[in-house]
Design a protein around this motif. Structure first.
Motif, PDB file in Angstrom:
ATOM      1  N   ARG A  70      67.473  55.134 -70.154  1.00 57.12           N
ATOM      2  CA  ARG A  70      67.799  55.696 -68.842  1.00 57.12           C
ATOM      3  C   ARG A  70      67.254  57.118 -68.706  1.00 57.12           C
ATOM      4  NH1 ARG A  70      67.529  53.042 -65.522  1.00 57.12           N
ATOM      5  NH2 ARG A  70      66.057  54.596 -64.800  1.00 57.12           N
ATOM      6  N   ASP A  74      64.304  57.983 -66.063  1.00 62.43           N
ATOM      7  CA  ASP A  74      64.612  58.940 -64.995  1.00 62.43           C
ATOM      8  C   ASP A  74      63.577  60.058 -64.969  1.00 62.43           C
ATOM      9  OD1 ASP A  74      66.797  57.521 -64.156  1.00 62.43           O
ATOM     10  OD2 ASP A  74      68.298  58.888 -64.987  1.00 62.43           O
ATOM     11  N   LEU A  77      60.178  58.480 -63.755  1.00 61.18           N
ATOM     12  CA  LEU A  77      60.186  58.146 -62.331  1.00 61.18           C
ATOM     13  C   LEU A  77      60.186  59.394 -61.452  1.00 61.18           C
ATOM     14  CD1 LEU A  77      62.693  55.170 -62.501  1.00 61.18           C
ATOM     15  CD2 LEU A  77      60.255  55.027 -61.910  1.00 61.18           C
ATOM     16  N   HIS A 104      62.455  46.718 -60.482  1.00 60.23           N
ATOM     17  CA  HIS A 104      63.760  47.332 -60.199  1.00 60.23           C
ATOM     18  C   HIS A 104      63.703  48.845 -60.420  1.00 60.23           C
ATOM     19  CE1 HIS A 104      68.117  47.749 -59.980  1.00 60.23           C
ATOM     20  NE2 HIS A 104      68.064  48.424 -61.114  1.00 60.23           N
ATOM     21  N   GLU A 105      63.065  49.259 -61.499  1.00 63.52           N
ATOM     22  CA  GLU A 105      62.940  50.695 -61.775  1.00 63.52           C
ATOM     23  C   GLU A 105      62.172  51.399 -60.664  1.00 63.52           C
ATOM     24  OE1 GLU A 105      64.120  52.668 -64.397  1.00 63.52           O
ATOM     25  OE2 GLU A 105      65.367  50.920 -64.799  1.00 63.52           O
ATOM     26  N   SER A 107      61.774  50.467 -57.586  1.00 66.87           N
ATOM     27  CA  SER A 107      62.493  50.423 -56.310  1.00 66.87           C
ATOM     28  C   SER A 107      63.514  51.550 -56.190  1.00 66.87           C
ATOM     29  CB  SER A 107      63.194  49.067 -56.140  1.00 66.87           C
ATOM     30  OG  SER A 107      64.288  48.931 -57.039  1.00 66.87           O
ATOM     31  N   SER A 108      63.964  52.081 -57.329  1.00 67.18           N
ATOM     32  CA  SER A 108      64.956  53.161 -57.295  1.00 67.18           C
ATOM     33  C   SER A 108      64.389  54.455 -56.714  1.00 67.18           C
ATOM     34  CB  SER A 108      65.507  53.431 -58.700  1.00 67.18           C
ATOM     35  OG  SER A 108      64.522  54.030 -59.535  1.00 67.18           O
ATOM     36  N   ILE A 109      63.043  54.566 -56.655  1.00 63.91           N
ATOM     37  CA  ILE A 109      62.413  55.737 -56.031  1.00 63.91           C
ATOM     38  C   ILE A 109      61.638  55.320 -54.777  1.00 63.91           C
ATOM     39  CG2 ILE A 109      62.293  57.101 -58.155  1.00 63.91           C
ATOM     40  CD1 ILE A 109      59.252  56.300 -58.263  1.00 63.91           C
TER      41      ILE A 109
END
Length: 199
Positions: A70, A74, A77, A104-105, A107-109
């Motif tokens: 994580r 983070d 990204l 998925h990773e 899409s978080s940004i």
């Protein structure tokens, strides 16, 4: 296009050496999971009354593994969201076996595979003995648990893996790093990551 390059593989394969060599040549930032997780892992393991140098036991994995990924992602990204290019280093065992993990990773940004180029370099060695020799030779205290529990560690961590992400086959390189890094192998790596423009 923004570029996110993963250098994955088992301990001792040389993924950090390769990533840093290419990063120096191209002026790219590198995020190594071992480096960014170390202070937190040492604190968590110490607070739990466990060996702070352990990086392989089931207790370590339960306390620290997911946190490490994580923290690493983070940071990566954040660079990608800012329009950057980044090399990321780590085993990524469970992650590379999950088909939708990278989507998925991203899409978080608010990003996707259509606007971030993903490349994956699977670094491996020809045999298990070479892994053992390289790990022993580097003399890191963080490797002692691996060496003391070699049979279990090698079976769970050194098998050659297949990437299951939904990215083009041309975006994945299985890189045999059994020989010492030289200019030719670095050029091969650079051409994979950057294409014909690398020359």
């Amino acid at each position: 296009m923004r570029k996110l390059v993963f250098f994955v593989g088992g301990a001792g394969a040389g993924k950090t050496t390769l990533a840093k060599a290419l990063a120096r040549k191209r002026g790219v930032a590198v995020i190594d999971m071992d480096t960014v997780l170390r202070p937190a892992a040492e604190a968590l393991m110490t607070q739990a009354g466990l060996d702070p140098t352990d990086r392989d036991s089931s207790s370590y994995k339960a306390l620290c593994r997911d946190l490490g990924y994580r923290i690493t992602m983070d940071a990566a990204l954040e660079n990608i969201a800012n329009g950057g290019e980044i090399f990321v280093i780590g085993p990524f065992t469970k992650e590379t076996e999950t088909p939708d993990w990278i989507e998925h990773e991203l899409s978080s940004i608010g990003a996707s595979l259509s606007d971030v180029e993903i490349k994956v370099v699977f670094v491996y060695l020809q045999d298990e003995q070479l892994h053992y020799e390289r790990i022993k030779h580097r003399g890191l205290i963080l490797d002692q648990h691996k060496l003391d529990n070699w049979s279990e560690f090698s079976q769970s961590s050194l098998a050659k893996r297949e990437l299951k992400w939904r990215i083009p086959a041309a975006s994945v390189l299985y890189f045999d790093n059994s020989q010492n890094l030289n200019e030719q192998s670095l050029e091969t790596l650079e051409h994979f990551v950057y294409g014909a423009s690398s020359s």
